[in-house]
Scaffold this motif. Sequence first.
Motif, PDB file in Angstrom:
ATOM      1  N   MET A  68       0.853  -1.186   0.000  1.00 40.48           N
ATOM      2  CA  MET A  68       0.000   0.000   0.000  1.00 40.48           C
ATOM      3  C   MET A  68       0.890   1.237   0.000  1.00 40.48           C
ATOM      4  SD  MET A  68      -3.122  -0.932  -0.019  1.00 40.48           S
ATOM      5  CE  MET A  68      -4.229   0.320   0.599  1.00 40.48           C
ATOM      6  N   PRO A  69       0.489   2.270  -0.742  1.00 38.60           N
ATOM      7  CA  PRO A  69       1.248   3.526  -0.672  1.00 38.60           C
ATOM      8  C   PRO A  69       1.284   4.020   0.781  1.00 38.60           C
ATOM      9  CG  PRO A  69      -0.385   3.579  -2.451  1.00 38.60           C
ATOM     10  CD  PRO A  69      -0.647   2.332  -1.669  1.00 38.60           C
ATOM     11  N   ASP A  70       2.379   4.693   1.155  1.00 40.96           N
ATOM     12  CA  ASP A  70       2.584   5.116   2.546  1.00 40.96           C
ATOM     13  C   ASP A  70       1.401   5.861   3.147  1.00 40.96           C
ATOM     14  OD1 ASP A  70       4.914   3.969   3.034  1.00 40.96           O
ATOM     15  OD2 ASP A  70       6.162   5.766   2.690  1.00 40.96           O
ATOM     16  N   LYS A  71       0.765   6.699   2.347  1.00 43.07           N
ATOM     17  CA  LYS A  71      -0.314   7.523   2.899  1.00 43.07           C
ATOM     18  C   LYS A  71      -1.651   6.796   2.899  1.00 43.07           C
ATOM     19  CE  LYS A  71       1.663  11.827   2.594  1.00 43.07           C
ATOM     20  NZ  LYS A  71       2.192  12.886   2.497  1.00 43.07           N
ATOM     21  N   GLU A  72      -1.642   5.510   2.518  1.00 41.38           N
ATOM     22  CA  GLU A  72      -2.911   4.774   2.425  1.00 41.38           C
ATOM     23  C   GLU A  72      -2.908   3.531   3.300  1.00 41.38           C
ATOM     24  OE1 GLU A  72      -4.080   4.107  -1.662  1.00 41.38           O
ATOM     25  OE2 GLU A  72      -3.352   6.101  -2.211  1.00 41.38           O
ATOM     26  N   LYS A  73      -2.144   3.567   4.391  1.00 39.12           N
ATOM     27  CA  LYS A  73      -2.124   2.401   5.279  1.00 39.12           C
ATOM     28  C   LYS A  73      -3.520   2.234   5.868  1.00 39.12           C
ATOM     29  CE  LYS A  73       2.250   1.579   4.782  1.00 39.12           C
ATOM     30  NZ  LYS A  73       2.675   0.518   3.893  1.00 39.12           N
ATOM     31  N   LEU A  74      -3.959   0.987   6.023  1.00 36.43           N
ATOM     32  CA  LEU A  74      -5.324   0.727   6.488  1.00 36.43           C
ATOM     33  C   LEU A  74      -5.595   1.400   7.829  1.00 36.43           C
ATOM     34  CD1 LEU A  74      -7.905  -0.614   5.712  1.00 36.43           C
ATOM     35  CD2 LEU A  74      -7.070  -2.757   6.704  1.00 36.43           C
ATOM     36  N   ILE A  75      -4.606   1.368   8.697  1.00 35.28           N
ATOM     37  CA  ILE A  75      -4.809   1.967  10.025  1.00 35.28           C
ATOM     38  C   ILE A  75      -5.150   3.472   9.899  1.00 35.28           C
ATOM     39  CG2 ILE A  75      -2.325   2.312  10.405  1.00 35.28           C
ATOM     40  CD1 ILE A  75      -2.917   1.597  13.359  1.00 35.28           C
ATOM     41  N   ASP A  76      -4.521   4.137   8.942  1.00 32.71           N
ATOM     42  CA  ASP A  76      -4.809   5.572   8.753  1.00 32.71           C
ATOM     43  C   ASP A  76      -6.186   5.762   8.122  1.00 32.71           C
ATOM     44  OD1 ASP A  76      -2.299   6.235   9.753  1.00 32.71           O
ATOM     45  OD2 ASP A  76      -1.366   5.967   7.785  1.00 32.71           O
ATOM     46  N   LEU A  77      -6.505   4.960   7.121  1.00 34.28           N
ATOM     47  CA  LEU A  77      -7.818   5.088   6.481  1.00 34.28           C
ATOM     48  C   LEU A  77      -8.920   4.758   7.484  1.00 34.28           C
ATOM     49  CD1 LEU A  77      -7.078   3.376   3.034  1.00 34.28           C
ATOM     50  CD2 LEU A  77      -7.031   5.809   3.579  1.00 34.28           C
ATOM     51  N   ALA A  78      -8.682   3.715   8.281  1.00 32.18           N
ATOM     52  CA  ALA A  78      -9.715   3.279   9.244  1.00 32.18           C
ATOM     53  C   ALA A  78      -9.987   4.351  10.283  1.00 32.18           C
ATOM     54  CB  ALA A  78      -9.281   1.980   9.909  1.00 32.18           C
ATOM     55  N   SER A  79      -9.000   5.209  10.548  1.00 31.12           N
ATOM     56  CA  SER A  79      -9.191   6.234  11.590  1.00 31.12           C
ATOM     57  C   SER A  79     -10.312   7.204  11.221  1.00 31.12           C
ATOM     58  CB  SER A  79      -7.876   6.979  11.848  1.00 31.12           C
ATOM     59  OG  SER A  79      -7.607   7.794  10.735  1.00 31.12           O
ATOM     60  N   HIS A  80     -10.724   7.238   9.966  1.00 36.30           N
ATOM     61  CA  HIS A  80     -11.836   8.119   9.580  1.00 36.30           C
ATOM     62  C   HIS A  80     -13.180   7.603  10.081  1.00 36.30           C
ATOM     63  CE1 HIS A  80      -9.406  10.829   7.204  1.00 36.30           C
ATOM     64  NE2 HIS A  80      -8.784   9.781   6.707  1.00 36.30           N
ATOM     65  N   GLN A  81     -13.231   6.314  10.400  1.00 33.23           N
ATOM     66  CA  GLN A  81     -14.459   5.704  10.948  1.00 33.23           C
ATOM     67  C   GLN A  81     -15.694   5.935  10.073  1.00 33.23           C
ATOM     68  OE1 GLN A  81     -14.963   5.299  15.008  1.00 33.23           O
ATOM     69  NE2 GLN A  81     -12.790   5.097  15.377  1.00 33.23           N
ATOM     70  N   CYS A  82     -15.484   5.952   8.769  1.00 28.53           N
ATOM     71  CA  CYS A  82     -16.606   6.040   7.823  1.00 28.53           C
ATOM     72  C   CYS A  82     -16.896   4.617   7.316  1.00 28.53           C
ATOM     73  CB  CYS A  82     -16.216   6.969   6.675  1.00 28.53           C
ATOM     74  SG  CYS A  82     -14.682   6.485   5.870  1.00 28.53           S
ATOM     75  N   SER A  83     -17.679   4.497   6.255  1.00 25.44           N
ATOM     76  CA  SER A  83     -17.892   3.167   5.665  1.00 25.44           C
ATOM     77  C   SER A  83     -16.622   2.783   4.901  1.00 25.44           C
ATOM     78  CB  SER A  83     -19.065   3.201   4.677  1.00 25.44           C
ATOM     79  OG  SER A  83     -20.275   3.357   5.364  1.00 25.44           O
ATOM     80  N   ILE A  84     -16.101   1.606   5.202  1.00 26.36           N
ATOM     81  CA  ILE A  84     -14.861   1.176   4.544  1.00 26.36           C
ATOM     82  C   ILE A  84     -15.105  -0.183   3.882  1.00 26.36           C
ATOM     83  CG2 ILE A  84     -12.417   0.620   4.852  1.00 26.36           C
ATOM     84  CD1 ILE A  84     -12.329   2.696   7.038  1.00 26.36           C
ATOM     85  N   ALA A  85     -14.959  -0.191   2.563  1.00 27.44           N
ATOM     86  CA  ALA A  85     -15.201  -1.414   1.801  1.00 27.44           C
ATOM     87  C   ALA A  85     -13.858  -2.015   1.422  1.00 27.44           C
ATOM     88  CB  ALA A  85     -16.000  -1.087   0.549  1.00 27.44           C
ATOM     89  N   LEU A  86     -13.673  -3.265   1.805  1.00 26.29           N
ATOM     90  CA  LEU A  86     -12.390  -3.932   1.569  1.00 26.29           C
ATOM     91  C   LEU A  86     -12.512  -4.975   0.465  1.00 26.29           C
ATOM     92  CD1 LEU A  86     -11.741  -4.319   5.346  1.00 26.29           C
ATOM     93  CD2 LEU A  86     -10.241  -3.026   3.833  1.00 26.29           C
ATOM     94  N   PHE A  87     -11.800  -4.730  -0.609  1.00 24.93           N
ATOM     95  CA  PHE A  87     -11.672  -5.702  -1.688  1.00 24.93           C
ATOM     96  C   PHE A  87     -10.482  -6.609  -1.360  1.00 24.93           C
ATOM     97  CE2 PHE A  87     -14.154  -3.794  -5.281  1.00 24.93           C
ATOM     98  CZ  PHE A  87     -14.500  -2.596  -4.695  1.00 24.93           C
ATOM     99  N   LEU A  88     -10.438  -7.781  -1.963  1.00 24.39           N
ATOM    100  CA  LEU A  88      -9.229  -8.612  -1.996  1.00 24.39           C
ATOM    101  C   LEU A  88      -8.614  -8.859  -0.617  1.00 24.39           C
ATOM    102  CD1 LEU A  88      -7.729  -6.629  -4.990  1.00 24.39           C
ATOM    103  CD2 LEU A  88      -8.317  -9.049  -5.129  1.00 24.39           C
ATOM    104  N   SER A  89      -9.440  -8.924   0.415  1.00 25.52           N
ATOM    105  CA  SER A  89      -8.894  -8.951   1.773  1.00 25.52           C
ATOM    106  C   SER A  89      -9.333 -10.150   2.600  1.00 25.52           C
ATOM    107  CB  SER A  89      -9.287  -7.656   2.509  1.00 25.52           C
ATOM    108  OG  SER A  89      -8.832  -6.533   1.804  1.00 25.52           O
ATOM    109  N   ALA A  90     -10.089 -11.086   2.001  1.00 23.28           N
ATOM    110  CA  ALA A  90     -10.680 -12.176   2.790  1.00 23.28           C
ATOM    111  C   ALA A  90      -9.642 -13.028   3.515  1.00 23.28           C
ATOM    112  CB  ALA A  90     -11.553 -13.054   1.894  1.00 23.28           C
ATOM    113  N   THR A  91      -8.434 -13.114   2.960  1.00 24.98           N
ATOM    114  CA  THR A  91      -7.435 -13.966   3.621  1.00 24.98           C
ATOM    115  C   THR A  91      -6.614 -13.181   4.644  1.00 24.98           C
ATOM    116  OG1 THR A  91      -5.909 -13.457   1.846  1.00 24.98           O
ATOM    117  CG2 THR A  91      -7.135 -15.522   1.635  1.00 24.98           C
TER     118      THR A  91
END
Length: 262
Positions: A146-169
């Motif tokens: 993931m690009p540095d500015k798009e780490k999941l932890i940072d995106l998740a901090s927005h606490q909006c609706s987050i749709a995860l593709f390609l992540s089931a494993t």
Amino acid sequence: MNPKVYIIGAGPGDPDLITVKGKQIIDSADLILYADSLVNKKLFEEVKEGSRVLKSAGMDLDEMVEVMVNAVRNGESVARVHTGDPTVYGAIVEQMNRLSEKGIDTVIVPGVSSVFAAAASANIELTVPELTQTVILTRAEGRTPMPDKEKLIDLASHQCSIALFLSATLIKKVVREFIEAGWREEDSVVVVYKATWPDEKIVRTTLGSLHEDMRSAGITKQAMVIVSRAADRKLVREGKFESKLYDKTFTHGYRKGVKADG
Ligand SMILES: C[S@@+](CC[C@H](N)C(=O)[O-])C[C@H]1O[C@@H](n2cnc3c(N)ncnc32)[C@H](O)[C@@H]1O
């Protein structure tokens, strides 16, 4: 049809969920090259006589491009069919770049992405007024960094609706990052496996139970994971989160509202 490459969104699976334009192009193309197991073969039942339908799964990028270039140079039209909407995790940019280097034009025909098909199957609105007004489309970090500015932890901090593709494993890691970002174990998640296919499965759960519930349902791939308070049906029903658009006191360009006490 002009000899060029049409990159078509097949939609999530239900063959009725392709666009009319996409279907018309498939039906009249000389070569149809489709991407993977989430493209429904029923879409190819009405192709014109003599057209070739090929699966790209066993080909590498150069082979795929070569097949398309040869077809167009022979005056043929090509329907390159991708699951969902091609502009989301479609790996189309590298195809378009190579085709363009060979002087071949491409046209993109959009499709219904699995994120919207999954929300529809789960019967939720992704943007609930005053609860969340933003949707992030992303994925967990696996082999693709993931690009540095798009780490999941940072995106998740927005606490909006987050749709995860390609992540089931990668669910254990996903849950860890959401909790570190400030979500609670009881926050809602809906997982839709093979949205709109006959064997679709919907799992409504929480972050704390997500891994176990996906495991029990046997979901390890082909799943859309939506983490969102908008997926909490109790909260949404009881919270009275309603759009101003249809509020009788709200005036807008097409309707004059009445006074709240009138
Ligand atoms: C390579 S990406 C393609 C996404 C696609 N372009 C789209 O717009 O849906 C594949 C991932 O999309 C999601 N996906 C695609 N089709 C799906 C479906 N019918 N139901 C649930 N998830 C789906 C899954 O997360 C899967 O791992």
